[in-house]
Scaffold this motif. Structure first.
Motif, PDB file in Angstrom:
ATOM      1  N   SER A 358       0.783  -1.327   0.023  1.00 38.02           N
ATOM      2  CA  SER A 358      -0.012  -0.152  -0.348  1.00 38.02           C
ATOM      3  C   SER A 358       0.759   1.161   0.171  1.00 38.02           C
ATOM      4  CB  SER A 358      -1.125  -0.072   1.201  1.00 38.02           C
ATOM      5  OG  SER A 358      -0.186   0.068   2.503  1.00 38.02           O
ATOM      6  N   ALA A 359       0.198   2.347  -0.026  1.00 33.68           N
ATOM      7  CA  ALA A 359       0.868   3.706  -0.367  1.00 33.68           C
ATOM      8  C   ALA A 359       0.099   4.496   0.911  1.00 33.68           C
ATOM      9  CB  ALA A 359       1.557   3.949  -1.598  1.00 33.68           C
ATOM     10  N   VAL A 360       0.314   6.123   1.291  1.00 32.25           N
ATOM     11  CA  VAL A 360      -0.613   6.928   1.384  1.00 32.25           C
ATOM     12  C   VAL A 360      -0.112   8.536   0.781  1.00 32.25           C
ATOM     13  CG1 VAL A 360      -0.658   8.319   3.758  1.00 32.25           C
ATOM     14  CG2 VAL A 360       0.306   6.114   4.571  1.00 32.25           C
ATOM     15  N   LEU A 361      -2.127   8.220   0.555  1.00 32.60           N
ATOM     16  CA  LEU A 361      -1.347   9.657  -0.147  1.00 32.60           C
ATOM     17  C   LEU A 361      -2.124  10.560   0.951  1.00 32.60           C
ATOM     18  CD1 LEU A 361      -3.179   8.261  -3.187  1.00 32.60           C
ATOM     19  CD2 LEU A 361      -1.428   8.846  -2.825  1.00 32.60           C
ATOM     20  N   ALA A 362      -1.770  11.562   0.767  1.00 31.88           N
ATOM     21  CA  ALA A 362      -2.490  13.457   1.348  1.00 31.88           C
ATOM     22  C   ALA A 362      -2.801  14.312  -0.099  1.00 31.88           C
ATOM     23  CB  ALA A 362      -0.687  13.370   2.906  1.00 31.88           C
ATOM     24  N   ARG A 363      -3.919  14.574   1.212  1.00 31.73           N
ATOM     25  CA  ARG A 363      -3.431  16.119  -0.241  1.00 31.73           C
ATOM     26  C   ARG A 363      -3.489  17.638   0.487  1.00 31.73           C
ATOM     27  NH1 ARG A 363      -9.791  15.550  -2.051  1.00 31.73           N
ATOM     28  NH2 ARG A 363      -9.948  17.191  -1.882  1.00 31.73           N
ATOM     29  N   ARG A 364      -3.675  18.355  -0.540  1.00 28.56           N
ATOM     30  CA  ARG A 364      -2.926  19.302   0.538  1.00 28.56           C
ATOM     31  C   ARG A 364      -3.643  20.200   1.087  1.00 28.56           C
ATOM     32  NH1 ARG A 364      -2.342  23.103   2.731  1.00 28.56           N
ATOM     33  NH2 ARG A 364      -0.501  25.401   3.244  1.00 28.56           N
ATOM     34  N   GLY A 368      -4.782  17.388   7.752  1.00 23.62           N
ATOM     35  CA  GLY A 368      -5.425  16.497   8.484  1.00 23.62           C
ATOM     36  C   GLY A 368      -5.470  14.858   8.275  1.00 23.62           C
ATOM     37  N   LYS A 369      -6.310  13.819   9.325  1.00 21.21           N
ATOM     38  CA  LYS A 369      -5.863  12.179   9.068  1.00 21.21           C
ATOM     39  C   LYS A 369      -7.300  12.466   7.596  1.00 21.21           C
ATOM     40  CE  LYS A 369      -5.002  10.609  13.461  1.00 21.21           C
ATOM     41  NZ  LYS A 369      -5.839   9.956  14.474  1.00 21.21           N
ATOM     42  N   GLU A 370      -8.472  13.597   8.143  1.00 21.88           N
ATOM     43  CA  GLU A 370      -8.959  13.711   6.705  1.00 21.88           C
ATOM     44  C   GLU A 370      -9.387  13.505   5.644  1.00 21.88           C
ATOM     45  OE1 GLU A 370     -12.303  16.991   7.382  1.00 21.88           O
ATOM     46  OE2 GLU A 370     -12.592  16.791   9.460  1.00 21.88           O
ATOM     47  N   GLY A 371      -7.684  14.383   4.879  1.00 20.94           N
ATOM     48  CA  GLY A 371      -7.114  14.588   3.914  1.00 20.94           C
ATOM     49  C   GLY A 371      -6.347  13.059   3.708  1.00 20.94           C
ATOM     50  N   LYS A 372      -6.404  11.927   4.478  1.00 21.23           N
ATOM     51  CA  LYS A 372      -4.914  11.269   4.264  1.00 21.23           C
ATOM     52  C   LYS A 372      -6.152   9.859   4.215  1.00 21.23           C
ATOM     53  CE  LYS A 372      -0.838  11.871   6.356  1.00 21.23           C
ATOM     54  NZ  LYS A 372      -0.084  11.153   7.355  1.00 21.23           N
ATOM     55  N   ARG A 373      -5.645   9.048   2.819  1.00 14.40           N
ATOM     56  CA  ARG A 373      -5.803   7.340   2.928  1.00 14.40           C
ATOM     57  C   ARG A 373      -5.042   6.725   2.949  1.00 14.40           C
ATOM     58  NH1 ARG A 373      -8.646   6.544  -2.683  1.00 14.40           N
ATOM     59  NH2 ARG A 373      -7.454   8.538  -3.601  1.00 14.40           N
ATOM     60  N   PHE A 374      -5.457   5.431   2.803  1.00 17.04           N
ATOM     61  CA  PHE A 374      -4.520   4.261   2.162  1.00 17.04           C
ATOM     62  C   PHE A 374      -4.811   4.100   0.771  1.00 17.04           C
ATOM     63  CE2 PHE A 374      -4.112   4.688   6.786  1.00 17.04           C
ATOM     64  CZ  PHE A 374      -1.995   4.033   6.993  1.00 17.04           C
TER      65      PHE A 374
END
Length: 483
Positions: A358-364, A368-374
């Motif tokens: 997997s990988a983690v994608l984080a939105r600018r 916080g956690k709301e903008g992250k997903r695996f």
């Protein structure tokens, strides 16, 4: 290495802007007053603007050319309103090669005059029309108050210049280019600009009519982000730009000019930034995805980095602009640094992600956690593309909601002053205009610091009472403080 925090935008927009331009490595101070050095990160944003516009220009039949930087002083004097409008901003060369020049040369503030002279030689017959020329260049305007990208003594831009057989053809061209600017601003820069006509007071010196796209910045101020001018026959008569018609009659051409500059870089910064720094729309971001290997030990690094490089190769092959951050810094430092630079998506891979595929994608745009997903590494390209599209759309939606919340309808001058003082745009019926320019408009600017930004092309219809004069009005206008 310790990081110094950027002044929050919510506390002081001006200080935030001046800090972030340099901290995000977009520009560097110049030894010349009023100028900046545009560094690669800032210049790549300009390249995205240039490429987006240049494609649109060529699709509509325009060709690029280049004209001299120096303009004979006598050329500017041929169109009286034009030279009067630019006189305070001119930089003039009087000595060349150690000798006093017979005629001073003006460093290009804009090129209507020198291009007009060329057009007079190139156009002979109706068969030579329309003539559709654009140039990418630098210009110099000796500004008293400067700010990086927004207002500098030297800046980069494009300026289009065209000649036509009739007024209606010139007007079509003027509006077509305004639409191109708005399309780019909305769909690539994610700035929900308002298209409108400038007042007589605010129009381009020597133009018949000037149209503009106005964007709202994060402090509620307006920024004129691109203009398109129907020059009528003013420059054609001054420079003898004429043609022989099908009826064998000599007629003056109708000309236009239009431009967008590196000011749009500043617009992108100011329209989307937040307390942490830049938030760049993916379509203009120099780096769309930054990849960060996360590890603590050398063994973990050896396991993680090959996976990161493999994902990077897949994204790059798919046309995604990527960067792998292999600096010897903590993850927290890197997160903060790339947030400040406004990279739309951060992709993280750690030891657990390697084990899980997997990988983690984080939105600018969503902190916080709301903008992250695996996400699974398989199909990562599609997931990143979808996320970039989502970030682009969200930044436009956010900027639109912000703009709409700051535009207020007013029915009196007192209301207008209250709206402007609170950092909003005042929209109201306006009858303070005449063919010579409006003294009422000048008085409002003197008393409130606000200018008539534009008379929007999208009008409500009907009539109303002017908020300032009480006279019957047929048009609504927008007033705001501006950069």
């Amino acid at each position: 290495m310790a990081q110094e925090a950027v002044t929050p935008l919510s506390e002081d927009v001006s200080k935030w802007y001046n800090e972030i331009i340099y901290r995000a490595d977009m520009a560097a101070p110049s030894p010349v007053r009023g100028c900046v050095i545009i560094k690669p990160y800032g210049y790549e944003v300009w390249e995205a603007i240039r490429n987006g516009l240049d494609r649109r220009f060529k699709e509509t039949g325009h060709q690029n050319a280049y004209f001299p930087l120096f303009i004979p002083e006598s050329y500017l004097k041929r169109e009286a309103e034009h030279v009067e409008g630019f006189a305070p901003e001119l930089a003039v060369v009087t000595i060349g090669g150690g000798k006093v020049l017979e005629e001073p040369l003006v460093v290009r503030p804009t090129s209507e005059t020198v291009i007009g002279e060329a057009f007079s030689q190139w156009i002979q017959s109706y068969r030579d029309l329309p003539l559709l020329i654009n140039q990418w260049a630098n210009v110099v305007r000796w500004e008293l108050r400067t700010r990086p990208f927004l207002r500098t003594s030297e800046f980069l831009w494009q300026e289009g210049h065209t000649a036509h057989a009739t007024h209606d053809e010139a007007e079509f061209e003027t509006m077509q280019m305004l639409d191109i600017y708005a399309d780019f601003a909305i769909n690539e820069a994610a700035i929900p600009v308002i298209k409108g006509q400038k007042s007589e007071n605010e129009k381009f010196a020597g133009a018949l009519r000037t149209y503009t796209i106005e964007g709202m910045m994060r402090d509620g101020k307006a920024l004129q982000s691109g203009t398109s001018h129907n020059l009528g026959q003013n420059f054609a008569k001054a420079f003898n730009i004429n043609y022989l018609s099908k009826e064998n009659v000599t007629e003056f051409c109708w000309t236009t000019s239009w431009g967008m500059s590196t000011r749009m870089v500043g617009a992108i910064v100011l329209a989307h930034g937040d307390d942490k720094g830049l938030r760049l729309p993916p379509k203009v971001a120099p780096i769309q995805v930054v990849l960060l290997p996360i590890y603590k030990t050398e063994a973990e690094r050896e396991a993680v980095e090959p996976i990161v490089k493999q994902i990077a190769a897949e994204l790059k092959a798919a046309g995604v602009r990527i960067h792998i951050d292999l600096r010897d810094e903590t993850p927290g430092y890197k997160f903060n640094d790339w947030e400040m630079r406004g990279v739309p998506v951060r992709l993280e891979v750690g030891p657990k992600d390697v084990a899980n595929g997997s990988a983690v994608l984080a939105r600018r745009d969503i902190p916080g956690k709301e903008g992250k997903r695996f996400v699974p590494q398989a199909g990562i390209v599609e997931a990143v593309r979808d996320l970039l599209d989502a970030v682009q759309a969200n930044l436009l939606a956010d900027a639109t909601a912000f703009r709409d919340s700051r535009i207020h309808d007013v029915t009196s001058y007192d209301q207008m002053k209250q709206v402007v003082e609170a950092g909003g745009w005042a929209r109201g019926w306006w009858a303070g205009e005449d063919a010579r320019g409006s003294a009422d408009e000048s008085k409002i600017k003197e008393e409130t610091g606000a200018t008539l930004r534009c008379i929007p092309l999208d009008q409500p219809g009907g009539t109303g009472k002017c908020f300032y004069t009480g006279k019957d009005a047929t048009r609504v206008a927008l007033f705001a403080k501006a950069y």
